[in-house]
Design a protein around this motif. Structure first.
Motif, PDB file in Angstrom:
ATOM      1  N   GLU A 126       4.043   9.942  27.489  1.00 34.58           N
ATOM      2  CA  GLU A 126       3.401  11.253  27.337  1.00 34.58           C
ATOM      3  C   GLU A 126       4.417  12.374  27.500  1.00 34.58           C
ATOM      4  N   GLU A 127       5.349  12.184  28.437  1.00 34.42           N
ATOM      5  CA  GLU A 127       6.376  13.211  28.635  1.00 34.42           C
ATOM      6  C   GLU A 127       7.202  13.408  27.375  1.00 34.42           C
ATOM      7  N   GLY A 128       7.407  12.305  26.647  1.00 33.60           N
ATOM      8  CA  GLY A 128       8.219  12.402  25.445  1.00 33.60           C
ATOM      9  C   GLY A 128       7.537  13.179  24.346  1.00 33.60           C
ATOM     10  N   ASP A 129       6.236  13.313  24.397  1.00 31.67           N
ATOM     11  CA  ASP A 129       5.501  13.885  23.267  1.00 31.67           C
ATOM     12  C   ASP A 129       4.828  15.220  23.524  1.00 31.67           C
ATOM     13  N   MET A 130       4.909  15.728  24.735  1.00 27.40           N
ATOM     14  CA  MET A 130       4.294  17.045  24.929  1.00 27.40           C
ATOM     15  C   MET A 130       5.107  17.860  25.919  1.00 27.40           C
ATOM     16  N   SER A 131       4.913  19.158  25.875  1.00 28.01           N
ATOM     17  CA  SER A 131       5.629  19.985  26.828  1.00 28.01           C
ATOM     18  C   SER A 131       4.848  19.984  28.140  1.00 28.01           C
ATOM     19  N   PHE A 132       5.570  19.924  29.246  1.00 24.87           N
ATOM     20  CA  PHE A 132       4.883  19.806  30.534  1.00 24.87           C
ATOM     21  C   PHE A 132       5.548  20.655  31.598  1.00 24.87           C
ATOM     22  N   LEU A 133       4.819  20.825  32.670  1.00 26.94           N
ATOM     23  CA  LEU A 133       5.164  21.720  33.749  1.00 26.94           C
ATOM     24  C   LEU A 133       5.224  20.871  35.001  1.00 26.94           C
TER      25      LEU A 133
END
Lengths: 984, 245
Positions: B178-185
């Protein structure tokens, strides 16, 4: 592979386990471990269930899942009331059947199947997902992999496929037990039927007490099974065609060999383009060759369809050919093929075809001018099929007369409307009934042992030549979305509907405060007569210092179409409105297009305005952009605007403004032409419809008035100004439009014809040189010659395309045809999606609102551009096809006209003639012209000599002016009404 | 791997969690009694992190000595066997350096450093296995190890990451796919409050979505805090009972 994976129960009612598998990449093996959570709150989605509604949890938007499966599903004698569980192979093969609204409702799709489908074919996955969303079909995805009750771990020595099959069976079993246990007692017994075409899997299911059947058996047992059987695609288990013959197409190379070959440069990849005149000849453009590669003959074409992504291998130089000069149509070549008994009477390559290939080979070897020989290749693999739905009709010859009334299933051929595609063999029970109808078919496969691709019947559009069927057919053929807008889309429109008004108070929310009030400007719109979607309006006013303030006001569509709404998604998908002769397929719902956005006269409307200060020579001094409110004073048609301007007695400010606009536009046009803008031509015609009977009346060539060019010039100017502004603001993602310079090879043939026939030439050094040389090519004897040449030059041009600015360097932004450094589309947001994006980007650039993420992301913008480029092209083709159909209908009424025509292409066995009056072109075959055997084709001089039907010797060559008689005939092969031309 | 549904229309993620569910969380304290003053082990899903704290001690060099406060030094070691595919990351890797700086800054604010002037606190973190959310797992383990070492702190720092799927759906506690495919905080929260001790965003997130993400992240971090608190109390009880006997 370890078989015992520990499970751990978590406090929150979840269990976690690990999914372990080994992935190989670049020869090395990697062990991938990922977490896998099993849960007890996955509902069964059945309305009959009493337990699941208690356990469901809401999603991120606080929405609870919808229980879709009906509590009284379809009844069949064998199965009782039942739900269907699908296997992967059924979805992959019979997605069309699943989409049929008369069958396959209340279907459970296990997650295992969904994932397998996704890995195998993404388009089918998308369609399956669409089915799951629709309310009528009642498809439910059951996440069996995540449910505690249905998860299965892989056993020692069990293959992935076997494990997945077992998981699906477990899912069926669970559903059956779950329904028995938790079913509302008032509801009748509901069974679960597992539909699967894999016999082993079915047997295992039967062993576990699950009702299982193959697709064919299942459909046969349905109450309306008889009608549905035709839709069942051909597959291994089903009724298949027999292939007795041993001759076959060469097999494709293995994927590994293809990839290796492309990598080391021995194989080439490209999209194949099959000639519309000769179905045995295709070309592929490959970057490493200057000329396109030729692929000739059925065996070398090796089962490819027009538009497929293919891999080719070059043939030895001794087998290189010249492009064919002959017209070859499939119908003549294989008219006698019999659909019923496989391929037994003939081999894949017929004798006639061999003869043709032999002739080509002789020509290539005997040719003294070996310059025309082009590299020739054969297809060794197909990476991506372009298969879609095709429209066609059943070939009359392939259905025996005596059997037309019987109901037995039979094979027959479907001839497609697109001439460059082969016939498709289908199996149907309704052959007799379907004769004479436009039908839609899908292609299933093309085995190497079969001469023809195999497909199945999808639906019937109606009788051939009926307006409705033909319109639908051409929309389908050009994949234009013509369904009415869905409820979700319509919900995005303003609630007030037609009563929506521009707010009178301008101190409302912050966005209204940012708008400029231009209601005092004398704005008017000029459009074709009867136009209801008014995109643009103009005004001009002299400033005290003698300069002119000119404003272009564009409908503010983005005020209603907000990003990330279903309405926006639908607009982005459709990409453009499609204009047919009798019909308009809107990109946006009518309420917006023809009312709320349309800049109608006498009412307040939101607009997006570009305001220039121009000096008297139409040089730009200043440019400003505003979101605004305007009130159009009048909506003119081109003709009425012209009359008003010409009428000297009109001296009001509005008319004066219009005169100023006209003056300035003439200067702008001159500036453009000086810069090298091209003035090209296309044989565009307009069909007049009888207003009462809606029958096509007469055909007329589009007339151009000065006011047409008035509007056009200012729209071009607005587009260029906006393009500069959004490129400044978003250097990576600005939505722009470019038109590449045509490669010199495109003009080679045309220039050669000109040199030989007319002793003229056109220069390609720059767009200016091209424009000038086109102006020089005038034949004093023939005033139409120059226009003809422009029409032919247009066809050699590249197509303009949309792109996000990050995709090319600034130098490549150039719009060749308009001779502008940078260009975009901004002025028609009601009917083009590009303009919608440009509006949003411009609004962000002037600080009106923030730009949505999807228009700031390079990858997303590339996807948008790719789609709208495709839609734009299709819309153009659809529009042309519609005109062609109606022109055919007009011909039907006034047959046997004699008209002037021009020869634009000469083949060794025919000529192509363009008739300017109707904008049609037609092929005249040598057999019709005269004695085919005595004909001599001179391809140096582009001329053909033959004895005509009276025995007189005749020579005709390209560009020559001929008189032709136009007859309207129904083409026996494609059943399209076409104008047939006969030389007189 | 991108041909997977990161978030299905039915509301389930790749690994079967819902949008607001945490990965399975376990932690231990005082795992390395002999080699350190305080230590901890944190496991969030398949992300496994170990932390050792030494100090307060005499600074090894004068550069680390401050007359008013203790100085905190964080070392982050990411084992080369920790990702799916073996990869050696040099200590000078910019991302590792950045994470170390963030952690040092965060804990300099949360530890009551003025109580230990002229001393140094050395924190060594080891990432043994990664499956997304390294920084938050490390921050959680540092909190536990500092508490175990008996160093005075204002409150817990509990950390979690939260991503935005498709620019519309917030997703809590991402794994590496999931980290590879979306921007996260990545957020660090002080105790049970809503105060941010740490925040890291490496990509773009639309401004209007930020508040929702923060809200969800804060509630997630508070849940982590409760889990760590529970483990610490269990450990404390154990200590008391052994001391008493």
């Amino acid at each position: 592979m370890s078989t015992v994976i520990p499970k751990k129960r978590l406090a929150s009612g979840l269990t976690v386990t690990q999914k372990v598998f080994v992935r190989s990449r670049n020869g090395g093996a990697t062990k991938v471990v990922s977490e896998h959570y099993l849960r007890d709150d996955i509902p069964c989605y059945s309305k009959a269930c009493t337990r699941c509604p208690e356990i469901v949890k809401p999603d991120a938007n606080n929405q609870y899942p919808n229980f879709v499966l009906s509590d009284s599903p379809v009844y069949a004698e064998k199965y009782g009331h039942h739900y269907v569980v699908l296997d992967t192979n059924i979805v992959l093969l019979a997605i069309d059947l699943l989409e049929n609204k008369d069958a396959f409702c209340d279907v459970i799709v296990p997650q295992t199947v969904l994932e397998e489908v996704r890995n195998r074919s993404f388009p089918i996955y998308t369609r399956l997902r669409a089915l799951c969303k629709s309310d009528e079909k009642r498809f439910a995805v059951f996440h069996n992999e995540f449910s505690e009750d249905t998860f299965v771990s892989r056993l020692l020595n069990e293959t992935i496929n076997d494990r997945n099959d077992r998981a699906i069976r477990r899912c069926c079993d669970y559903f059956q037990k779950h329904l028995n246990q938790h079913r509302d007692k008032k509801v009748k017994q509901i069974n679960v039927v597992f539909v699967c075409n894999d016999k082993k899997n079915r047997d295992a299911a039967a062993g576990a007490g699950i009702m299982a059947d193959s697709l064919v058996d299942y459909v046969t047992n349905l109450p309306n099974g008889e009608d549905l059987l035709d839709f069942v695609p051909n597959m291994e288990d089903g009724p298949s065609f027999s292939h007795k013959k041993e001759t076959k197409f060469p097999d494709y190379y293995t994927t590994a060999r293809l990839m290796g070959g492309i990598k080391n440069g021995t194989l080439y990849q490209g999209s194949i383009n099959i000639s519309s005149y000769n179905f045995l000849e295709g070309t592929i453009s490959v970057p490493s060759f200057k000329k396109p590669l030729i692929i000739m003959g059925r065996e070398n074409l090796n089962r490819s369809f027009n538009g497929d992504q293919v891999v080719v291998e070059l043939l030895p130089k001794s087998k290189w050919k010249t492009p064919s000069n002959e017209i070859v149509e499939e119908e003549n070549m294989d008219a006698n093929d019999n659909a019923e008994d496989g391929d037994s009477p003939n081999e894949i390559i017929s004798d006639k075809e061999r003869l043709f290939l032999l002739k080509e080979a002789q020509k290539a070897s005997s040719e003294e001018s070996s310059t025309r020989i082009q590299p020739t290749a054969k297809i060794v693999g197909i990476t991506k099929r372009s298969w879609r739905f095709y429209v066609g009709q059943i070939s009359e010859n392939s259905v025996a007369k005596d059997s037309r009334t019987s109901n037995a299933a039979r094979n027959c051929f479907v001839i497609l409307m697109d001439r460059s595609l082969p016939k498709i063999r289908i199996r149907t029970r309704k052959a007799g009934e379907l004769l004479g109808q436009r039908i839609v078919v899908a292609v299933d496969s093309w085995p190497s042992t079969s001469k023809y691709p195999e497909g199945h019947f999808v639906k019937s559009l109606g009788a051939i030549e009926s307006v409705q069927a033909e319109t639908e057919a051409l929309l389908l053929e050009h994949s234009v979305e013509y369904k009415p807008f869905s409820k979700k889309v319509l919900e995005c429109l303003p609630k007030e509907g037609h009563d929506w008004k521009v707010p009178t108070k301008l101190d409302g929310d912050e966005f209204i405060k940012k708008r400029k009030d231009f209601r005092d400007k004398l704005v008017c719109s000029i459009d074709p007569p009867g136009c209801v979607d008014i995109d643009d309006a103009l005004h001009a006013k002299q400033l005290p210092d003698g300069n002119w303030e000119v404003g272009v006001h564009i409908a503010d569509v983005t005020n209603f179409v907000k990003p990330n709404t279903p309405l926006d998604a639908e607009g982005a998908y459709r990409g453009t409105s499609v204009y047919l002769v009798d019909k308009r397929i809107d990109m946006l719902p009518e309420l917006l297009g023809t009312d709320l956005c349309s800049l109608k006269p006498y009412v307040d409307r939101f607009a997006f305005s570009v305001i220039w200060t121009l000096d008297n020579d139409a040089n730009i001094i200043d440019t400003n952009f505003h979101k605004s409110i305007i009130r159009s004073r009048e909506a003119f048609s081109y003709e009425r605007a012209q009359l008003r301007i010409d009428d000297a007695s009109q001296q009001d400010d509005l008319t004066k403004g219009m005169r100023a606009l006209l003056d300035l536009s003439i200067k702008l046009k001159q500036q453009r032409l000086d810069a090298g803008a091209l003035n090209l031509a296309s044989p565009e015609v307009k069909v007049h419809m009888d207003s009462e009977t809606a029958d096509p009346g007469e055909v007329e060539i589009k007339k151009l008035l000065a006011t047409n060019s008035l509007v056009e010039e200012f729209m071009l100017l607005a587009n260029i100004s906006v393009a500069k502004k959004i490129y400044d603001a978003f250097p990576q993602t600005a939505m722009l439009r470019r038109h590449a310079a045509p490669p010199a090879t495109n003009f080679e043939v045309l220039n050669e014809m000109l040199r030989v026939r007319k002793n003229m030439s056109i220069s390609l050094d720059s767009s200016k040189a091209l424009a000038d040389s086109l102006d020089r090519c005038v034949d004093p004897q023939d005033p139409y010659f120059n226009t003809l040449l422009r029409i032919m030059a247009t066809r050699c041009m590249m197509a303009a395309e949309y792109f996000p600015s990050g995709m090319f360097s600034y130098g490549e932004f150039r719009h060749y045809g308009l001779a502008s450094e940078i260009y975009t589309h901004f002025t028609s947001p009601i009917r083009r999606y590009c303009d919608v994006v440009a509006h949003r980007q411009l609004a962000a650039a002037i600080g009106y609102e923030s730009l949505d993420f999807s228009h700031r992301d390079k990858d997303k913008m590339e996807l948008i551009c790719k789609n709208i480029n495709k839609r734009h092209r299709n819309a153009q083709f659809a529009g042309r096809a519609s005109i062609e159909y109606y022109v055919g209908q007009v011909m039907k009424n006034n047959n046997n006209d004699t008209q002037e025509g021009y020869i634009i292409k000469v083949f060794s066995n025919g000529i192509v003639v363009l008739v300017p009056k109707f904008g049609i072109e037609g092929l005249i075959k040598l057999e019709v012209l005269g004695d085919a055997n005595s004909a001599k084709f001179d391809d140096e001089n582009f001329s053909l000599s033959f004895k005509d039907q009276n025995g007189d010797a005749k020579t005709i060559s390209v560009f020559e002016h001929v008189n032709v008689q136009i007859k309207s005939v129904l083409d026996p092969a494609t059943s399209k009404r076409k104008a047939q031309l006969v030389l007189v | 791997m991108s041909n997977k549904e990161l978030y299905s229309p039915e509301g389930l993620r790749l690994d079967g969690r819902r949008w607001n569910e945490l990965k399975s969380f376990t932690c231990k304290v005082n795992t390395h009694q002999t080699s350190s003053d305080g230590s901890s082990y944190v496991q969030q899903g398949n992300t496994k992190v170990m932390c050792k704290v030494n100090g307060p001690l005499e600074p090894k060099s004068k550069a680390n000595s401050n007359n008013n406060n203790a100085s905190i030094t964080v070392n982050l070691n990411i084992a080369s066997f920790s990702p799916v595919e073996r990869r050696k990351r040099p200590k000078s890797d910019r991302r590792i350096k950045e994470m170390m700086t963030i952690l040092e800054k965060t804990f300099s604010e949360t530890v009551i450093t003025k109580l230990y002037p002229r001393t140094q606190i050395i924190v060594d973190c080891y990432v043994l296995s990664q499956d997304g959310g390294i920084l938050s797992a490390v921050a959680n383990s540092v909190t536990l190890a500092l508490i175990d070492a008996g160093i005075a702190m204002y409150d817990f720092v509990s950390s979690i990451n939260v991503g935005l799927y498709n620019n519309s759906i917030p997703i809590l506690d991402l794994n590496h796919l999931e980290e590879g495919d979306m921007s996260f905080l990545t957020l660090g929260i002080v105790g049970k409050s809503e105060k941010l001790a740490m925040m890291l965003l490496e990509e773009k997130i639309p401004f209007d979505k930020l508040e929702t993400l923060l809200g969800i992240g804060i509630s997630g971090a508070q849940r982590i805090k409760d889990l760590m608190d529970e483990e610490l109390r269990k450990h404390g009880k154990l200590l008391i009972s052994t001391a008493a006997s």
